[in-house]
Write a protein that holds these residues in place. Structure first.
Motif, mmCIF file in Angstrom:
data_model
loop_
_atom_site.group_PDB
_atom_site.id
_atom_site.type_symbol
_atom_site.label_atom_id
_atom_site.label_comp_id
_atom_site.label_asym_id
_atom_site.label_seq_id
_atom_site.Cartn_x
_atom_site.Cartn_y
_atom_site.Cartn_z
ATOM 1 N N LYS A 1 73.969 52.882 73.033
ATOM 2 C CA LYS A 1 74.721 51.812 71.980
ATOM 3 C C LYS A 1 73.570 51.498 71.348
ATOM 4 O O LYS A 1 72.521 51.172 71.488
ATOM 5 N N SER A 2 73.850 51.598 69.671
ATOM 6 C CA SER A 2 72.956 51.267 68.994
ATOM 7 C C SER A 2 73.501 50.626 67.664
ATOM 8 O O SER A 2 74.607 51.276 67.206
ATOM 9 N N ASP A 3 72.919 49.639 66.925
ATOM 10 C CA ASP A 3 73.312 49.302 65.719
ATOM 11 C C ASP A 3 72.391 49.511 64.453
ATOM 12 O O ASP A 3 72.153 48.877 63.534
ATOM 13 N N ALA A 4 71.512 50.312 64.736
ATOM 14 C CA ALA A 4 70.231 50.713 63.940
ATOM 15 C C ALA A 4 70.962 51.403 62.786
ATOM 16 O O ALA A 4 72.022 51.840 62.955
ATOM 17 N N GLU A 5 69.955 51.264 61.596
ATOM 18 C CA GLU A 5 70.335 51.998 60.596
ATOM 19 C C GLU A 5 70.304 53.376 60.820
ATOM 20 O O GLU A 5 69.753 54.078 61.520
ATOM 21 N N PRO A 6 70.972 54.399 59.899
ATOM 22 C CA PRO A 6 70.979 55.814 60.479
ATOM 23 C C PRO A 6 69.631 56.409 59.981
ATOM 24 O O PRO A 6 68.958 56.209 59.079
ATOM 25 N N PHE A 7 69.531 57.555 60.934
ATOM 26 C CA PHE A 7 68.257 58.179 60.560
ATOM 27 C C PHE A 7 68.338 59.604 61.585
ATOM 28 O O PHE A 7 69.185 59.435 62.333
ATOM 29 N N THR A 8 67.280 60.496 61.385
ATOM 30 C CA THR A 8 67.218 61.657 62.309
ATOM 31 C C THR A 8 65.745 61.872 62.251
ATOM 32 O O THR A 8 65.049 61.729 61.561
ATOM 33 N N ARG A 9 65.459 62.020 63.711
ATOM 34 C CA ARG A 9 63.917 62.462 64.104
ATOM 35 C C ARG A 9 63.945 63.470 64.682
ATOM 36 O O ARG A 9 64.457 63.554 65.811
ATOM 37 N N ILE A 10 63.308 64.659 64.236
ATOM 38 C CA ILE A 10 63.069 65.974 64.988
ATOM 39 C C ILE A 10 61.566 66.110 65.638
ATOM 40 O O ILE A 10 60.587 65.980 64.524
ATOM 41 N N THR A 11 61.432 66.119 66.865
ATOM 42 C CA THR A 11 60.149 66.445 67.336
ATOM 43 C C THR A 11 60.062 67.845 67.995
ATOM 44 O O THR A 11 60.588 68.212 68.912
ATOM 45 N N LEU A 12 58.859 68.443 67.136
ATOM 46 C CA LEU A 12 58.582 69.877 68.007
ATOM 47 C C LEU A 12 57.535 69.671 68.742
ATOM 48 O O LEU A 12 56.419 69.513 68.402
ATOM 49 N N LYS A 13 57.761 70.271 70.109
ATOM 50 C CA LYS A 13 56.429 70.004 71.123
ATOM 51 C C LYS A 13 55.870 71.223 71.358
ATOM 52 O O LYS A 13 56.646 72.297 71.304
ATOM 53 N N ASP A 14 54.637 71.168 71.700
ATOM 54 C CA ASP A 14 53.804 72.359 72.028
ATOM 55 C C ASP A 14 54.012 73.392 70.927
ATOM 56 O O ASP A 14 54.625 74.719 71.566
ATOM 57 N N VAL A 15 53.749 73.117 69.830
ATOM 58 C CA VAL A 15 53.669 74.004 68.562
ATOM 59 C C VAL A 15 53.086 75.406 68.982
ATOM 60 O O VAL A 15 51.821 75.359 69.425
ATOM 61 N N TYR A 16 53.506 76.632 68.696
ATOM 62 C CA TYR A 16 52.785 77.826 69.031
ATOM 63 C C TYR A 16 51.496 77.856 68.198
ATOM 64 O O TYR A 16 51.463 77.195 67.116
ATOM 65 N N ILE A 17 50.479 78.504 68.761
ATOM 66 C CA ILE A 17 49.171 78.817 68.295
ATOM 67 C C ILE A 17 49.262 79.275 66.709
ATOM 68 O O ILE A 17 50.070 80.183 66.206
ATOM 69 N N GLY A 18 48.578 78.472 65.772
ATOM 70 C CA GLY A 18 48.713 79.226 64.287
ATOM 71 C C GLY A 18 49.646 78.554 63.565
ATOM 72 O O GLY A 18 49.613 78.761 62.381
ATOM 73 N N ARG A 19 50.602 77.823 64.039
ATOM 74 C CA ARG A 19 51.699 77.131 63.250
ATOM 75 C C ARG A 19 51.640 75.411 63.264
ATOM 76 O O ARG A 19 52.511 74.873 62.829
#
Length: 218
Positions: free
Chosen positions: A147-165
């Motif tokens: 449950k949340s009354d926070a303002e709208p947002f989206t957060r994308i977290t890319l983990k363990d990114v491939y080497i070179g990227r």
């Protein structure tokens, strides 16, 4: 719980797609811009001075890339389109029409990523954990909500990114920043959106002009 389909084995091929870092990042920016325009009126009802922003942060120490915006979030009705492969966007705009951007780009960067989103006019903040080995096994993401009354947002977290990227070199980071500016230069220059890369707003670099006095040296 959204399922990733069809032919989930194709997800393994996204890592080998021919693209470049700035173009893959651009897919997330497109999604944020699309969200902003679709829900612009509602966002401005919350705040008449509302201005959308998109933050892109590279963390080489944690080997992560985080993309966050303050737009309208991923609504319940949009979850299947957001996480399914090749679902057509009913909005049929030029941005995000085929529902491919976030998935293809995320799996190009890594096999493990997470989306946290609080949609506008919804009362829950949702988390979707995407892990390629698990998806290949059971065909779905892991999700939860609070449950949340926070303002709208989206957060994308890319983990363990491939080497070179996830480059560390200043020159490569600068080139990515320049490319992103060029891709969205009109929206940035008219100040309809702010895009920050590693904490700094993308902006146009004006070349320095040096005026030299003419010296009549006889």
């Amino acid at each position: 719980m959204p399922k990733i389909k069809p032919e989930i084995g194709i997800l393994q091929t996204f890592r080998t797609q021919k693209t470049e870092i700035q173009f893959a990042l651009g897919e997330y920016v497109d999604n944020s811009i699309d969200s902003y325009f679709k829900y612009k009126e509602l966002l401005e009802k919350i705040d008449p001075d509302f201005k959308p922003y998109i933050d892109i942060t590279f963390d080489s120490n944690k080997n992560t890339i985080v993309i966050e915006d303050n737009c309208a979030g991923i609504h319940k009705s949009e979850e299947d389109r957001a996480f399914n492969i090749g679902t057509v966007n009913p909005n049929e705009s030029d941005i995000g029409t085929y529902g491919m951007g976030m998935k293809v780009s995320s799996f190009w960067f890594t096999k493990t990523w997470e989306v946290v989103t609080k949609p506008i006019n919804e009362t829950y903040q949702k988390t979707f954990k995407v892990n390629l080995p698990n998806i290949l096994k059971n065909g779905k993401t892991e999700d939860s909500s609070i449950k949340s009354d926070a303002e709208p947002f989206t957060r994308i977290t890319l983990k363990d990114v491939y080497i070179g990227r996830l480059p560390k070199e200043t020159r490569k980071l600068s080139n990515i920043e320049k490319y992103l500016f060029e891709m969205y230069r009109f929206m940035i220059l008219e100040k309809s959106i702010t895009i920050r890369f590693n904490g700094s707003p993308l902006k146009q670099e004006i070349p320095k002009i040096f005026n030299m006095r003419y010296i009549d040296d006889k």
